[in-house]
Scaffold this motif. Sequence first.
Motif, PDB file in Angstrom:
ATOM      1  N   GLN A  30      16.187 -77.111  19.720  1.00 55.79           N
ATOM      2  CA  GLN A  30      15.867 -77.754  21.002  1.00 55.79           C
ATOM      3  C   GLN A  30      15.306 -76.717  21.978  1.00 55.79           C
ATOM      4  OE1 GLN A  30      16.253 -81.187  21.931  1.00 55.79           O
ATOM      5  NE2 GLN A  30      14.997 -80.495  23.644  1.00 55.79           N
ATOM      6  N   ARG A  44      24.514 -80.835  12.069  1.00 56.73           N
ATOM      7  CA  ARG A  44      25.041 -81.027  13.436  1.00 56.73           C
ATOM      8  C   ARG A  44      26.530 -81.268  13.306  1.00 56.73           C
ATOM      9  NH1 ARG A  44      22.644 -84.614  18.263  1.00 56.73           N
ATOM     10  NH2 ARG A  44      21.328 -82.766  18.308  1.00 56.73           N
ATOM     11  N   PRO A  88      15.938 -82.933  27.547  1.00 53.13           N
ATOM     12  CA  PRO A  88      16.058 -82.890  26.085  1.00 53.13           C
ATOM     13  C   PRO A  88      16.342 -84.259  25.466  1.00 53.13           C
ATOM     14  CG  PRO A  88      18.066 -82.062  27.121  1.00 53.13           C
ATOM     15  CD  PRO A  88      17.069 -82.307  28.233  1.00 53.13           C
ATOM     16  N   GLY A  89      16.761 -85.249  26.307  1.00 55.65           N
ATOM     17  CA  GLY A  89      17.191 -86.541  25.789  1.00 55.65           C
ATOM     18  C   GLY A  89      18.576 -86.420  25.154  1.00 55.65           C
ATOM     19  N   THR A 134      16.916 -85.315  17.010  1.00 60.65           N
ATOM     20  CA  THR A 134      17.022 -84.150  16.127  1.00 60.65           C
ATOM     21  C   THR A 134      17.020 -84.571  14.663  1.00 60.65           C
ATOM     22  OG1 THR A 134      18.356 -83.177  17.886  1.00 60.65           O
ATOM     23  CG2 THR A 134      18.339 -82.025  15.774  1.00 60.65           C
TER      24      THR A 134
HETATM   25  N1   CP Z   1      17.998 -83.655  22.213  1.00 59.54           N
HETATM   26  C1   CP Z   1      18.843 -84.050  21.237  1.00 59.54           C
HETATM   27  O1   CP Z   1      19.518 -83.249  20.596  1.00 59.54           O
HETATM   28  O2   CP Z   1      18.845 -85.412  21.051  1.00 59.54           O
HETATM   29  P1   CP Z   1      19.697 -86.144  19.906  1.00 59.54           P
HETATM   30  O3   CP Z   1      21.149 -85.986  20.266  1.00 59.54           O
HETATM   31  O4   CP Z   1      19.225 -87.582  19.938  1.00 59.54           O
HETATM   32  O5   CP Z   1      19.399 -85.472  18.601  1.00 59.54           O
END
Ligand code: CP
Length: 309
Positions: free
Chosen positions: A140, A109, A264-265, A60
Amino acid sequence: MPGLSTRHLLGIKGLNEADIQLIFETADNFKTVLNRPIKKVPSLRDVTIANIFFENSTRTRLSFELAEKRLSADVVNFAASSSSVSKGETLIDTVNNILAMKVDMVVMRHPYAGAATFLSKHVKAQIVNAGDGAHEHPTQALLDAFSIREKYGDVAGKKVVIVGDILHSRVALSNILCLKQLGAEVMVCGPTTLIPKYIGALGVKVEHNLIKALNWCDVANMLRIQLERQDIKYFPSLREYTMLYGLNKQILDSLDKEITVMHPGPINRGVEITSDVADSKQSIILDQVENGVAIRMAVLYLLAGQNPE
Ligand code: CP
């Protein structure tokens, strides 16, 4: 020119279907730009954006920064761990000090649900929520739905199962809200302890058997277990979780039809998904990451076009 119905992006909850379609159409154009040798446009020249991250991020944070740079915005990055937050400064003071340096937009975030909404009520800049605790992760969900649209031509009528830790996942809530707005059928699948009691009110199906869920769907979005948000044990062991809810190639190949696999990772290989599935031709995980830049360019561009309140 039509614009978004909102001045901030705080969650999918604040968007209507027309907003989402406008973001997708704008992202289509930016995706074309990103595939050119010169990937930069002057759209946000003279706009300054601060990315403030109070929680770890790879995709992100980098995706927003690249989106901003591709739009020719000026960018400053702020990591809470190396800031004066550790000396006791409040969130509002921190952001107001950043804004005093003539910043126009804040991408944030934060580990607490509602942090982005709180900030939007107390500071003058436009706020983009890059994930707030277990609440929402709107960009996302937008990039996930955009990737489904890219794969199938439309999201409406598609059957999407979200598998895993639904209780602690901001990706799950934002995906449910976004996919339902676009006319998809949504199911959640996981252990009873990781499915919130209110889930029925969101109009989704619940299935605790992974094989049944996978045989129902067109798309499976596999989520990570959010161990950092779990204060008690929700299942006996990760090994048992993997046996019941992990997606492996044997299961994938045994299904009645070829489904699309998303994540989403970050991936925990060998827990919720095996490497041979994550890296298979049915996986669109890296397409999701690629689409994230175009979606974030679209969001920032459309928000920057809004009139100040
Ligand atoms: N999908 C996602 O929010 O990954 P990150 O935590 O790496 O940003």
